[in-house]
Design a protein around this motif. Structure first.
Motif: not given
Lengths: 282, 162, 251, 278
Positions: C40, C46, C48-49
């Protein structure tokens, strides 16, 4: 008895980043036996409006009322409204599917639970209106010529004898003769009491035919009324994406140059006016 | 007549069949009364396989099915789908002379394939549950294909002839 | 992110295989987790994505855990009437769930960093050595490209046809299953006709632009296998092998 | 063979397989480099068939079609002919191959096997000419109808052709899209591009210098624009004349406008005002 659109707005993809306003605060009204043309540029919201008239989509605010029945999702009378308001999509021949023309024409009557013998009567009437031979009923719709396919597709919608007929660019792809034939057919429907709503971007085609004209611009009602009134309103600031007929355009330019000619789209009238002006000048 | 070379027609046909399978897979029909959805993808694969034979059957099933997985957000399943639905289309097309058998063979391949894949991915205990939904999906697909095919056949015949 | 798509495809394949092979102990998962975070950072995604992208599959993971939990024999932990959860069941459930989750994670990450176009280019190039055995690598990639281009168009088309038939009184969402399936015939048939027509016209348009198959074709953006591609692939492979060895060694 | 002749059609007929009636027959016509020829006719008059013959997509079943002196029947030159004569078709949807704008434009040059720097240059140029530069990285499906058709034109231009053949390319566009497309074509024509445009919109005749009328597969008329405007050629052949043409004749007959004025509303109005006021 009328089809009423009362300050209707429509927003696509509401509450998402893609939110786009397609219609805002549009009102108009169609009576049976009246021909209304809806004119506007691509993206002016005219197709959205068409789909609203028979309950395929519903306004975000405002209402559509068909013969006193208000349209909303899951309304019990939705189906009977769809029978009242026939909707012809662009290139209607793309929705043909049945094995014979008869089956194709029977599709809508069956969906609307019209008894078979009554439907047969209606089919015969519609064939006559479209000047089609009864022999066509046993043919496969896909083996017909382009023009005939269009006719059958139209007939398959008109067959239920809707009170209002909404057509989205019905002349697209037709040549001049096909266009003329279609327009004269619509005139017959109008004269027999059907409310005709024709959606188009070609104002020249409808000026001579329609009773009233709705001009849309960016989803808003730019002008509404009889053609002469609309032409008057559009004279100084033509609506986006509209190309005025040559004769009218010329009349406009002559008026701007100070000549006294009427705002007309008839060739004879313009020539007469010009001649008058010329002789008064000399 | 036509100065065709390089197989543009094969490529566009294959591509559009794949696209229609992907689109049909994305159409969900809810089953009344249950929270279960079926898609039309299976049916469309059989239709294409029966109309056009094993080559296009394999192409549309493999590419179209895998693409639908990717678009719908399940890329992990795409390679499995590619193999399973590819084989499904291939075999249904191979035995297309007898339609019902062909669809049955295709359906068996699909059910067996996905049950196997589910066993690998989710563990063998889950496989029987996958088997059940697959059976239903295959049944729906077969029903669509057998009912719709006669309707589809005539309008597209003039295209196939070429 | 800017790696050659061929490298990404091969890397993902290696990762998935190793996740499959190394499933006896929990340790390799720490390695995979670290790898996910590392990738990442490297690719600018990200975290989170990436995690959000797995959301549609979470239910499935949970389902896997639960089913594996219930249907296993062994030392009983909890018992509610006829259902019992065993120690072994709990362990396999969690293990299967974790494995599935990481598989999904890797597959999604690949998709998020690779455009479908790059992917089809990569597949074409990876398949091309097999061309002499009759594998139509170019045709295959071309079909993927065109199919991808037509999916949105056909979706729109489907919506239009459905609306057109609704306007003719069709009932697409009521009645029994048989009735519903039958109601879709007037949607499927026009769709098929359009597809055949499109294929015809598109083929002519392609020929008019000098298309004649993959022979003699060049690319505007040819793929470049750089040294960092080799490097990344070697690193990923080593991590994978390491993971498997670690797993075997511990158990 | 004259250097400046791009098309030379000799008694051409074409029959689709399985059809007894030829779609077109007995067509003989020459088109020079730098001309803009408009071919009009009703649906089913064989216009599209003729268009496809011009770039060797169809080979005449009778007669010969020479493109820059090369016989389209010769498979060895068909490829070169398609490089020189590019087409834009009616439905923009059905000619776009790729999902990204610049990839779409690159498709043709890629087929020619050009080196990648060359392709990039051509793509940039073609997108610039058609005014689509800002859309280079956009998905093709997000474009409007007019933009899609300009994209199709860009894809053709990237081949660096000598002639563009438009097969009803404006018929699915709205007035705005039509204006966008013809604007680009006008500029290209001024720079020397040969244009053959097939249409049933007779207004578009005014863009051209030569006009051909097809009727039931036969060439009913072929001549220059003035000839069409001054006589009633079109109406005699059953083709609708734009009202501006009739207006133009009426006004000219009365001596109210000059001979050199084109039958366009703005030109006629301007001329009329000048004449009356003087």
């Amino acid at each position: 008895m009328s089809l009423e659109v009362c300050s209707v707005s429509f927003i696509y993809h509401k509450d998402t980043p893609l939110e786009t306003k397609s219609l805002s605060d549009v009102s108009f009204r169609v009576e049976p036996g009246e021909w209304v043309a809806v004119v506007g540029h691509t993206g002016s919201g005219k197709t959205t409006l068409a789909q609203m008239l028979n309950g395929l989509i519903f306004p975000s605010s405002g209402e559509v009322i068909v013969d006193g029945l208000k349209l909303y999702p899951k309304a019990p009378h939705l189906k009977s409204v769809r029978r009242k308001v026939g909707l012809v999509f662009q290139y209607p021949e793309h929705q043909l599917f049945a094995e014979t023309v008869l089956e194709e024409l029977m599709y809508a009557p069956r969906n609307f639970a019209i008894p078979e013998d009554e439907a047969m009567e209606k089919i015969k009437r519609v064939l006559k209106a479209f000047e089609l031979d009864e022999g066509i009923l046993s043919k496969n719709p896909f083996e017909l010529s382009g023009g005939q396919k269009r006719k059958v597709a139209l007939a398959s919608i008109v067959v239920t004898e809707p009170h209002y007929l909404v057509l989205d660019e019905p002349t697209a792809g037709l040549d001049w003769k096909g266009q003329e034939a279609l327009l004269s057919m619509l005139r017959t429907f109008r004269d027999n009491g059907t409310g005709v709503i024709q959606i188009t971007h070609d104002i020249e085609m409808v000026l001579d035919h329609c009773d009233r004209l709705l001009v849309l611009e960016e989803g808003r009602r730019r002008s509404w009324g009889p053609p002469a009134h609309v032409v008057e309103e559009l004279a100084d600031h033509p609506a986006k994406g509209l190309v005025l007929p040559d004769v009218l355009e010329m009349a406009l330019r002559l008026r701007r140059a100070g000549l006294n000619v009427s705002l007309t789209w008839s060739e004879e009238r313009l020539i007469r006016d010009i001649e008058k002006e010329v002789s008064s000048c000399l | 007549m036509s100065a065709s070379q390089g197989g543009a027609k094969e490529v566009t046909l294959g591509a559009l069949f794949a696209a229609i399978v992907a689109v049909a897979t994305m159409i969900h029909i809810p089953v009344p009364g249950y929270r279960v959805y079926f898609n039309l993808g299976e049916g469309v694969i059989y239709c294409i396989a029966l109309l056009m034979g094993p080559k296009y059957g394999a192409i549309c099933g493999g590419i179209g099915g895998a693409m639908a997985d990717v678009v719908l957000g399940y890329p992990l399943w795409a390679p499995f789908t590619f193999v399973i639905k590819g084989a499904e289309g291939l075999l249904a097309g191979r035995f297309r002379q007898k339609r019902k058998q062909a669809v049955l063979i295709g359906a068996c391949v699909m059910v067996a394939g996905y049950t196997l894949a589910a066993g690998l991915l989710y563990g063998w205990k889950v496989a029987p549950i996958e088997l059940l939904t697959d059976l239903a999906q295959a049944g729906v697909g077969a029903a669509i294909a057998l009912v719709a095919l006669p309707y589809i056949e005539r309008p597209v015949r003039r295209f196939i002839g070429k | 992110h800017s790696l050659d798509p061929r490298c990404k495809i091969l890397g993902t394949m290696a990762l998935i295989t190793s996740v499959f092979l190394a499933n006896a102990s929990p340790w390799p998962y720490l390695v995979w987790s670290a790898l996910v975070v590392f990738l990442c950072i490297l690719s600018g995604l990200s975290l989170k994505n990436v995690l959000a992208s797995t959301r549609p599959a979470l239910l499935l993971v949970l389902f896997t855990v639960i089913v594996n939990m219930f249907f296993a024999e062994g030392e009983e932990l909890i018992r509610i009437s006829f259902i019992s959860i065993t120690r072994e069941g709990l362990l396999t459930g969690i293990k299967m769930g974790l494995r599935l989750y990481f598989l999904i994670l890797f597959a999604n990450m690949t998709m998020m960093t690779t455009s479908p176009l790059e992917l089809s280019d990569g597949i074409e190039s990876l398949l091309s050595p097999f061309r002499r055995f009759g594998v139509p690598a170019h045709e295959f990639a071309m079909m993927m490209t065109i199919a991808l281009r037509f999916i949105p168009t056909l979706l729109e088309e489907t919506d239009r046809i459905m609306k057109a038939q609704l306007a003719r009184g069709a009932d697409l969402d009521s009645g029994g299953i048989a009735k519903r399936l039958k109601a879709f015939i007037p949607v499927l048939v026009p769709l098929f006709v359009i597809v055949f027509q499109r294929a015809d016209e598109l083929a002519v348009a392609m020929e008019a632009r000098c298309y004649r198959g993959g022979i003699g074709r060049s690319r505007m953006k040819p793929l470049h296998w750089a040294s960092r591609d080799s490097f990344s692939l070697v690193v990923v492979s080593m991590i994978c092998i390491g993971g498997v060895v670690l797993d075997r060694w511990i158990s | 063979m004259a250097e400046d002749r791009i098309f030379s059609l000799r008694d051409i007929a074409f029959c689709y397989p399985g059809n007894d009636e030829p779609a077109i027959s007995g067509i003989t016509m020459d088109i020079n480099v730098g001309w803009w020829v408009t071919i009009v006719g009703d649906n089913g008059s064989g216009k599209s068939t003729l268009a496809k013959i011009l770039n060797a997509l169809l080979i005449p079943t009778r007669g010969v079609c020479y493109v820059l002196g090369r016989d389209t029947r010769d498979p060895a030159v068909q490829w070169d002919i398609r490089k020189d004569v590019c087409m834009v078709f009616q439905n923009p949807e059905n000619q776009i191959v790729a999902s990204v704008v610049e990839e779409e434009v690159a498709f043709g040059p890629e087929n020619l096997g050009l080196p990648s720097e060359d392709i990039t240059m051509r793509v940039r140029w073609a997108l610039g000419v058609t005014g689509l530069s800002e859309f280079a990285k956009k998905p093709t499906y997000a474009l409007s109808g007019g933009q899609k058709q300009r994209l199709a034109l860009a894809g053709a231009l990237a081949m660096r052709p000598k002639c563009i053949v438009l097969d009803e390319a404006t018929s699915m566009l709205d007035p705005e899209g039509r204006r966008e497309l013809t604007g680009v074509l006008k500029r290209l024509h001024e720079e020397g591009m040969t244009v053959v445009s097939i249409t049933h919109r007779t207004e578009e005749l005014l863009l051209s210098d030569h006009v051909a009328v097809l009727s039931r597969g036969k060439l009913a008329f072929y001549g220059d624009l003035n000839e069409v405007l001054s006589g009633s050629t079109l109406s005699k052949l059953g083709i609708r004349e734009p009202s501006s043409f009739r207006l133009w004749r009426e006004l000219k007959g009365r001596g109210l406008i000059d001979d050199r004025v084109l039958p366009r509303a703005e030109d006629m109005a301007e001329n009329l005002v000048e004449k009356i006021c003087l």
